[in-house]
Design an enzyme around this catalytic site. Structure first.
Site, PDB file in Angstrom:
ATOM      1  N   ALA A 117      -6.583   1.476  -5.812  1.00  0.00           N
ATOM      2  CA  ALA A 117      -7.466   2.648  -6.011  1.00  0.00           C
ATOM      3  C   ALA A 117      -7.211   3.649  -4.888  1.00  0.00           C
ATOM      4  O   ALA A 117      -6.944   4.828  -5.126  1.00  0.00           O
ATOM      5  CB  ALA A 117      -8.936   2.220  -6.023  1.00  0.00           C
ATOM      6  N   ASN A 147      -6.325   2.227   6.348  1.00  0.00           N
ATOM      7  CA  ASN A 147      -6.242   0.904   5.710  1.00  0.00           C
ATOM      8  C   ASN A 147      -6.478  -0.249   6.698  1.00  0.00           C
ATOM      9  O   ASN A 147      -5.560  -1.037   6.986  1.00  0.00           O
ATOM     10  CB  ASN A 147      -4.862   0.751   5.067  1.00  0.00           C
ATOM     11  CG  ASN A 147      -4.970   0.685   3.562  1.00  0.00           C
ATOM     12  OD1 ASN A 147      -6.014   0.313   3.022  1.00  0.00           O
ATOM     13  ND2 ASN A 147      -3.896   1.023   2.880  1.00  0.00           N
ATOM     14  N   ARG A 191      -7.048  -3.624   8.272  1.00  0.00           N
ATOM     15  CA  ARG A 191      -6.893  -5.032   7.857  1.00  0.00           C
ATOM     16  C   ARG A 191      -6.915  -5.911   9.111  1.00  0.00           C
ATOM     17  O   ARG A 191      -5.859  -6.281   9.638  1.00  0.00           O
ATOM     18  CB  ARG A 191      -5.558  -5.244   7.130  1.00  0.00           C
ATOM     19  CG  ARG A 191      -5.411  -4.503   5.833  1.00  0.00           C
ATOM     20  CD  ARG A 191      -6.301  -5.074   4.720  1.00  0.00           C
ATOM     21  NE  ARG A 191      -6.068  -4.356   3.480  1.00  0.00           N
ATOM     22  CZ  ARG A 191      -6.643  -3.204   3.140  1.00  0.00           C
ATOM     23  NH1 ARG A 191      -7.515  -2.636   3.952  1.00  0.00           N
ATOM     24  NH2 ARG A 191      -6.365  -2.632   1.984  1.00  0.00           N
ATOM     25  N   TYR A 211       3.563 -12.269  -1.507  1.00  0.00           N
ATOM     26  CA  TYR A 211       2.186 -12.751  -1.653  1.00  0.00           C
ATOM     27  C   TYR A 211       1.930 -13.221  -3.072  1.00  0.00           C
ATOM     28  O   TYR A 211       2.578 -12.771  -4.018  1.00  0.00           O
ATOM     29  CB  TYR A 211       1.150 -11.711  -1.203  1.00  0.00           C
ATOM     30  CG  TYR A 211       1.033 -10.492  -2.074  1.00  0.00           C
ATOM     31  CD1 TYR A 211       1.863  -9.387  -1.878  1.00  0.00           C
ATOM     32  CD2 TYR A 211       0.057 -10.409  -3.071  1.00  0.00           C
ATOM     33  CE1 TYR A 211       1.736  -8.261  -2.661  1.00  0.00           C
ATOM     34  CE2 TYR A 211      -0.072  -9.287  -3.852  1.00  0.00           C
ATOM     35  CZ  TYR A 211       0.771  -8.218  -3.642  1.00  0.00           C
ATOM     36  OH  TYR A 211       0.651  -7.093  -4.418  1.00  0.00           O
ATOM     37  N   ASP A 256      -4.669   3.721  -2.757  1.00  0.00           N
ATOM     38  CA  ASP A 256      -3.255   4.136  -2.673  1.00  0.00           C
ATOM     39  C   ASP A 256      -2.961   5.244  -3.691  1.00  0.00           C
ATOM     40  O   ASP A 256      -2.247   6.206  -3.388  1.00  0.00           O
ATOM     41  CB  ASP A 256      -2.315   2.950  -2.953  1.00  0.00           C
ATOM     42  CG  ASP A 256      -2.617   1.749  -2.072  1.00  0.00           C
ATOM     43  OD1 ASP A 256      -3.167   1.947  -0.970  1.00  0.00           O
ATOM     44  OD2 ASP A 256      -2.307   0.608  -2.487  1.00  0.00           O
ATOM     45  N   ASP A 263       0.799  -1.238   0.000  1.00  0.00           N
ATOM     46  CA  ASP A 263       0.000   0.000   0.000  1.00  0.00           C
ATOM     47  C   ASP A 263       0.829   1.284   0.000  1.00  0.00           C
ATOM     48  O   ASP A 263       0.677   2.129  -0.880  1.00  0.00           O
ATOM     49  CB  ASP A 263      -1.028  -0.026   1.147  1.00  0.00           C
ATOM     50  CG  ASP A 263      -0.395  -0.010   2.543  1.00  0.00           C
ATOM     51  OD1 ASP A 263       0.771  -0.424   2.692  1.00  0.00           O
ATOM     52  OD2 ASP A 263      -1.083   0.423   3.494  1.00  0.00           O
ATOM     53  N   THR A 264       1.745   1.424   0.970  1.00  0.00           N
ATOM     54  CA  THR A 264       2.505   2.672   1.063  1.00  0.00           C
ATOM     55  C   THR A 264       3.502   2.819  -0.092  1.00  0.00           C
ATOM     56  O   THR A 264       3.760   3.917  -0.556  1.00  0.00           O
ATOM     57  CB  THR A 264       3.267   2.737   2.403  1.00  0.00           C
ATOM     58  OG1 THR A 264       3.927   1.476   2.602  1.00  0.00           O
ATOM     59  CG2 THR A 264       2.318   2.996   3.572  1.00  0.00           C
TER      60      THR A 264
HETATM   61  P1  ADP Z   1      -9.725   1.611  -1.142  1.00  0.00           P
HETATM   62  O1  ADP Z   1      -8.961   1.088  -2.329  1.00  0.00           O
HETATM   63  O2  ADP Z   1      -8.847   2.274  -0.130  1.00  0.00           O
HETATM   64  O3  ADP Z   1     -10.725   0.647  -0.566  1.00  0.00           O
HETATM   65  P2  ADP Z   1     -11.953   2.908  -2.481  1.00  0.00           P
HETATM   66  O4  ADP Z   1     -12.429   1.611  -3.006  1.00  0.00           O
HETATM   67  O5  ADP Z   1     -12.904   3.716  -1.672  1.00  0.00           O
HETATM   68  O6  ADP Z   1     -10.577   2.841  -1.684  1.00  0.00           O
HETATM   69  O7  ADP Z   1     -11.522   3.747  -3.769  1.00  0.00           O
HETATM   70  C1  ADP Z   1     -10.678   4.873  -3.684  1.00  0.00           C
HETATM   71  C2  ADP Z   1     -11.117   5.890  -4.713  1.00  0.00           C
HETATM   72  O8  ADP Z   1     -11.027   5.325  -6.023  1.00  0.00           O
HETATM   73  C3  ADP Z   1     -12.573   6.339  -4.581  1.00  0.00           C
HETATM   74  O9  ADP Z   1     -12.726   7.381  -3.630  1.00  0.00           O
HETATM   75  C4  ADP Z   1     -12.870   6.796  -5.996  1.00  0.00           C
HETATM   76  O10 ADP Z   1     -12.320   8.069  -6.203  1.00  0.00           O
HETATM   77  C5  ADP Z   1     -12.092   5.791  -6.829  1.00  0.00           C
HETATM   78  N1  ADP Z   1     -12.947   4.624  -7.155  1.00  0.00           N
HETATM   79  C6  ADP Z   1     -12.881   3.384  -6.619  1.00  0.00           C
HETATM   80  N2  ADP Z   1     -13.817   2.565  -7.183  1.00  0.00           N
HETATM   81  C7  ADP Z   1     -14.492   3.308  -8.081  1.00  0.00           C
HETATM   82  C8  ADP Z   1     -15.561   3.077  -9.021  1.00  0.00           C
HETATM   83  N3  ADP Z   1     -16.146   1.864  -9.115  1.00  0.00           N
HETATM   84  N4  ADP Z   1     -15.971   4.086  -9.796  1.00  0.00           N
HETATM   85  C9  ADP Z   1     -15.400   5.313  -9.721  1.00  0.00           C
HETATM   86  N5  ADP Z   1     -14.388   5.602  -8.874  1.00  0.00           N
HETATM   87  C10 ADP Z   1     -13.935   4.640  -8.075  1.00  0.00           C
END
Ligand code: ADP
Length: 312
Positions: free
Chosen positions: A258, A166, A168, A89, A260, A31-32
């Site tokens: 997403a 994050n 976990r 992993y 990160d 992640d980081t």
């Molecule tokens: P994480 O990966 O930390 O769980 P998220 O799933 O909330 O974080 O996604 C991080 C960011 O990526 C969201 O705030 C958004 O900006 C973008 N994102 C993630 N999934 C989608 C999606 N299906 N459609 C549009 N943007 C998305």
């Protein structure tokens, strides 16, 4: 002299399935480190992006350090520990579903905060320090306290501390221990970038605004709550929270990194002088491209497109 940001955490060897059954491609992710990778591309030339972790003295550890160097990430302050190596992993695909197996119990990164002087040296001269709940989770309780204390010293000396919780729970002795440690660590952060689905599950937040207010109450000035395809919420200081709808992604291929890449996009935009809300919008545009590609780091051409769009 260049300006410097340091990301702190664990980078692992990744084995990802290739098209030919039973064969895997080796890469490096975590992640980081993923955030550092995007930061190294998004920040202007006068910024140096460093990674602080611990690795072994074996050939695989050296390959990881070389990978960081090739990616433009500074590895000079990484600790080397003789009888340890890096974590690994493996991703397996079964009927289109990805599953993960981890070998990280004895990874060198678990000792990244064993030495207070090494932590202070790693942070020396930096403007920003970035860490996550995974960084905390892999440490012993004593080392976790040592890391948070080093970040507190860094902050009192004028540094900015940024935290992605994050969550976990599998990496923690219990979910209660996780929530307690994450809340304590948030107390030394200026900016937090939590993800609502995790926070709702483990802290029972009713909505993203409740997540933002909880981190604010823990001592964080600016909280940006990510929520997949749903609205991003930005709470900055004592101003009213701002919600904005994220435009739907054209297609979603793989949501790895997403969050990160969102963090990197947010920080890069803030460090270039944008407001928290503008920075969160920029962060979303970057994450929206990242999820259209497989893997944590996207191909060079896709990244070039992002850079061009964000420089306009
Ligand atoms: P994480 O990966 O930390 O769980 P998220 O799933 O909330 O974080 O996604 C991080 C960011 O990526 C969201 O705030 C958004 O900006 C973008 N994102 C993630 N999934 C989608 C999606 N299906 N459609 C549009 N943007 C998305």
């Amino acid at each position: 002299m260049s300006r410097r940001i340091v990301a702190i955490g664990e980078c692992m060897v990744e084995l990802a399935p290739r098209d030919e059954p039973g064969t895997f491609a080796m890469g490096f992710a975590g992640d980081t480190m993923n955030t550092a990778w995007y930061l190294a591309r998004l920040l202007p030339q006068d910024w140096a992006v460093d990674y602080f972790t611990a690795v072994g003295t074996d050939a695989l550890s050296q390959r990881m350090v070389d990978f960081l160097g090739d990616a433009g990430i500074g590895a000079a302050s990484i600790r080397r520990i003789d009888d340890r190596t890096v974590g690994l992993y493996m991703i397996e695909l079964r009927d289109g579903e990805r599953s993960f197996s981890y070998w990280r119990g004895e990874s060198a990164a678990r000792l990244l905060a064993a030495d207070a002087a090494a932590l202070d040296a790693g942070l020396d001269g930096a403007e920003v320090a970035y860490f996550s709940g995974i960084t905390l989770a892999i440490l012993s309780p004593e080392d976790r306290t040592r890391l948070v204390a080093a970040l507190a010293r860094f902050r009192s000396a004028g540094g900015t501390v940024v935290f992605d919780p994050n969550l976990r729970p599998k990496l923690w002795a219990s979910s209660a221990a996780m929530c307690e440690a994450v809340t304590a660590a948030a107390g030394v952060a200026d900016i937090a970038l939590p993800s609502f689905d995790d926070e709702a599950r483990w802290f029972s937040d009713a909505d993203p605004e409740a997540t933002a207010r909880r981190y604010h109450a823990a001592g964080v000035k600016t909280v940006v709550v990510k929520n997949g395809a749903a609205d991003v919420v930005v709470l900055d200081g004592d101003t009213a929270p701002v919600h904005f709808a994220v435009p739907p992604a054209e297609r979603v291929v793989d949501t790895t990194a997403a969050g990160d890449s969102f963090s990197a996009g947010y920080l890069a935009a803030r460090l270039k002088g944008r407001s928290p809300v503008e920075a969160a919008r920029s962060a979303h545009r970057i994450a929206a491209v990242v999820i259209q590609h497989r893997g944590a780091v996207i191909p060079r051409e896709a990244m070039a497109g992002v850079l061009e769009a964000e420089s306009r």
